[in-house]
Enzyme design. Structure first.
Site, mmCIF file in Angstrom:
data_model
loop_
_atom_site.group_PDB
_atom_site.id
_atom_site.type_symbol
_atom_site.label_atom_id
_atom_site.label_comp_id
_atom_site.label_asym_id
_atom_site.label_seq_id
_atom_site.Cartn_x
_atom_site.Cartn_y
_atom_site.Cartn_z
ATOM 1 N N LYS A 83 46.026 29.936 28.050
ATOM 2 C CA LYS A 83 45.537 30.283 29.385
ATOM 3 C C LYS A 83 44.247 31.089 29.252
ATOM 4 O O LYS A 83 44.188 32.061 28.491
ATOM 5 C CB LYS A 83 46.614 31.109 30.087
ATOM 6 C CG LYS A 83 46.657 30.983 31.575
ATOM 7 C CD LYS A 83 47.891 31.695 32.107
ATOM 8 C CE LYS A 83 47.968 31.639 33.602
ATOM 9 N NZ LYS A 83 49.016 32.527 34.098
HETATM 10 O O1 G3P Z 1 50.305 33.953 36.557
HETATM 11 C C1 G3P Z 1 49.455 33.802 37.624
HETATM 12 C C2 G3P Z 1 50.105 34.114 38.918
HETATM 13 O O2 G3P Z 1 51.001 33.189 39.355
HETATM 14 C C3 G3P Z 1 49.978 35.436 39.518
HETATM 15 O O3 G3P Z 1 50.816 35.670 40.624
HETATM 16 O O4 G3P Z 1 51.984 37.112 42.217
HETATM 17 O O5 G3P Z 1 50.562 38.158 40.447
HETATM 18 O O6 G3P Z 1 49.531 36.946 42.361
HETATM 19 P P1 G3P Z 1 50.701 37.039 41.466
#
Ligand code: G3P
Length: 218
Positions: A83
């Protein structure tokens, strides 16, 4: 639509893997920190639980460093996906790693223009963050619609749209309507997908009526 779970908690991953619905896992530095575990050790364990792609994120800021970290991470297992952030350096590293046949997931995508760059760099996945756009009063799902529309214009684009930063079941339904390839979903939201009050009340009534028959199937 493929379901990835957005967590580095192996307990949650094992539990969801038992449903047969889990196609992969995504992590990020925040989720690794939350797990309290060594990044290599926890990613190796996760790669052993699911057959599908498992995203592990680089933390270097320059392309050279990202490539070095990405190559190291990719040695963990065949299903490890590197990633990378959607920056100039991240896209450079993505082009390089993709050419080596290493799976890549370009993250922190907030615009269709950024998604075009990731596709051109040969990313396996692009991760647009819907929830974080909604959080600042923008329409996260519109970004998914735009990227799906753009990608579908070109047969040569093989990059899959991975809906990230998912906050609710409605994000999944909307992502499905536009044909997003993957959604990475927190375990809590995957469990919410199962829920409907009419399922609960219907089952309760069936069981009550069944009990009155005095029969058993077991
Ligand atoms: O890993 C990326 C992602 O899905 C982040 O989610 O909830 O931290 O905005 P969030």
């Amino acid at each position: 639509m493929k379901f990835f779970v957005d967590t580095a908690d192996v307990g949650e991953i094992r539990e969801l893997a038992e449903t047969g619905l889990l196609d992969g896992v995504t992590t990020n530095p925040t989720l690794i920190a939350k797990s309290g575990r060594d990044v290599f050790e926890v990613l190796e364990e996760i790669c052993g639980i699911v057959d599908g792609p498992v995203s592990g994120e680089v933390t270097a800021m320059d392309a050279e460093g990202m490539i070095r970290e990405g190559e190291k991470l990719s040695k963990i297992a065949k299903n490890l996906t590197v990633k990378l952030p959607l920056t100039f350096e991240g896209i450079k590293a993505c082009s390089h790693l993709s050419k080596q046949g290493i799976m890549t997931n370009v993250t922190l995508c907030f615009s269709p223009a950024q998604a075009i760059l990731a596709a051109k760099a040969g990313a396996t996945f692009i991760s647009p963050f819907v929830g974080r756009l909604d959080d600042i009063g923008q329409d996260g799902m519109q970004l998914i619609r735009d990227i799906c529309t753009i990608y579908s214009q070109y047969d040569a684009i093989k990059t899959e749209v991975l809906v990230a930063s998912v906050r609710s079941p409605m994000h999944i339904v909307e992502a499905g309507k536009v044909g997003a390839h993957v959604a990475t979903i927190p375990a809590k939201v995957i469990k919410q997908l199962f829920k409907h009050p009419l399922t609960d009340s219907g089952l309760e009534a069936f069981l009550k009526d069944w009990e009155s028959t005095g029969q058993s199937i077991a």
